[in-house]
Enzyme design. Sequence first.
Site, short mmCIF file in Angstrom:
data_model
loop_
_atom_site.label_atom_id
_atom_site.label_comp_id
_atom_site.label_asym_id
_atom_site.label_seq_id
_atom_site.Cartn_x
_atom_site.Cartn_y
_atom_site.Cartn_z
CG ASP A 317 -1.09 -76.62 14.81
OD1 ASP A 317 -0.64 -77.07 13.74
OD2 ASP A 317 -0.37 -76.25 15.76
CD GLU A 370 -0.42 -80.70 12.08
OE1 GLU A 370 0.67 -80.71 11.50
OE2 GLU A 370 -0.64 -80.03 13.10
#
Length: 640
Positions: A317, A370
Amino acid sequence: MSSVNKVVAHSLFTDFDISLWKAGKNFRAYDKLGSHVIEVDGTKGTYFSVWAPSARAVSVVGDFNYWNRQEHKLNPRWDSSGIWEGFLPGLGNGTVYKYAIDGPDGEHLEKGDPFARLWEVPPKTASVVWDTYYEWDDKEWMDKRIEANGIDRPYSVYECHLGSWKKKEGGMESLSYRELAVELVAYLKKMNFTHVEFLPVMEHPYFPSWGYQITGYFAPSSRFGGPQDFMYLVDELHKAGIGVILDWVPSHFPTDDHGLAQFDGTHLFDHEDPRLGFHPDWKSAIFNYGRNEVRSFLISNALFWLDRYHIDGLRVDAVASMLYLDYSRKEGEWIPNKYGGNENLEAIGFLREFNETIFREYPDTMTIAEESTAFSGVSRPTYVGGLGFGQKWMMGWMHDTLGYFKHEPIHRSYHHGEITFSLVYAFSENFMLPLSHDEVVHGKGPLIDRMPGDEWQRFANMRALYGYMYTHPGSKLLFMGGEFGQTTEWSIEKGIDWNLTKYAPHKTLQKFVADLNKLYQSTTALYEKAYDPKGFEWIDGGDHQNSVLSYLRRGKKEKDIAVVINNFTPAVRHHYRIGVPFKGTYAAILNSDEEKYGGTGNYDLPKLKAADSEWNGRPYHLEMTIPPLSTVVLKLQGKK
């Protein structure tokens, strides 16, 4: 008086373990740090060890000693490692505990165990002694996992928040891991997804954080069951042939009193200077990637999930926030690196080491970033200067594509570049195409609300969007609810609205996605060269007047091709010519306008024989009727 004997001096560490820990190279630190039920001199109990180098004293407290910080004090190691340890006879699985830490300035802290395998059910905040023993039944999957996780294999990922995928009938309660092992596994099988990606399952105190504010990095959330229950869910997914990807959050951590922040009275895991150690977006602490012990902690955590839980991949993330020192900061709010630049050199080094370690230890797994910037080489090997990820989310494609589909079809001819621009850079990384949870929250509404027109056109647009997505180079990710056209913004309290699937537009869209997944996996031309420019070829990417895209996807064999035609308007295109490279007969293997998908059903495509005349710069052509708001895929028949 305590019912537990006094602390016994004992250590699981070797000198080599300690040297690795201090050097930032102990990537199996979870084998020694934390709480471990063992037997010492014939006596069963629990060994505790914790890293708290600035502490004046550390003790273990819990119900067993009435939370008395004077009762069971751990011993500091002699080797300047900062580790405190000791064996407490009589304690075993299920023991609730915390570390009582006396900080350097005399403050009294109570902290959960950073390496705890289980935590109390929130809002309680103590750690629980627990083991991760489990008899796995997924040998067949693990033995051939490389076949499902290879870079030339199809990735159709269902992104799922476990706590809100489905609520129990008549209430707000989430399904347990064991219940999900029945219902979710059956659903993913029915929908033909290859992988499921769970939003963070690691323990987090605040449910509405979606799991992105983690305090228990080594424990699946106890809201849904214990460690073995989550293992059972993974086991059942593997037995069904479905890979498991976890969202992993090394970018920041919350400042809850029982967590990692100010762990020993100092900024142990983060930076003291808020220009380096505080994240303005999430109001959380940023890991100190330059501290060796922190690197050992984080990479150990990544390997732990692959090791103990048989996880098949990690989606990392907020990588962009790690890479740049000035991320979300104004001038004067950040500190340049030693060269005067804005790159976080320590985070870059950490990510490279993370990827190198993952692929060295588990070469049949996957890492996915990401990352939303133009940082070069995110999914390129570290030996050529890249970060070493296996794949990267294609955020630009997502933004441009959703922007394009929001336009009324009559205006799309003026925005043709939005839908074609992704192919300019499609092979600069190993891209995954995401339609993720971030696109259906914070007032953005559901995907179906981006689609213009009446109900029929909105669902036809959704089918055209998914048809384009699944035939575009790159792997695929779709957030739960999108597969049937969820009509409200995602709510973790309410979950997604399964009642919608009773109604024809939603039910037929759901069937379309299931069939798309099946087509994607069975059509090698759609995935074998997903990251190779030789796997894609425009037939006509410039027909902006008709808002039609046509292109070839190619597999490894010369004549293994798929011809894709997208019509992004409700106008039917009669006598439309498509240039093709090979003579022969082409048959439709997908027509999103079929009645079974909610389409008109008026434009069945017969087998098309290539005419022996040039078109679009190719020696042969097909002439066909293109249905409204549709994706059509044709396949060359006969021997490859």
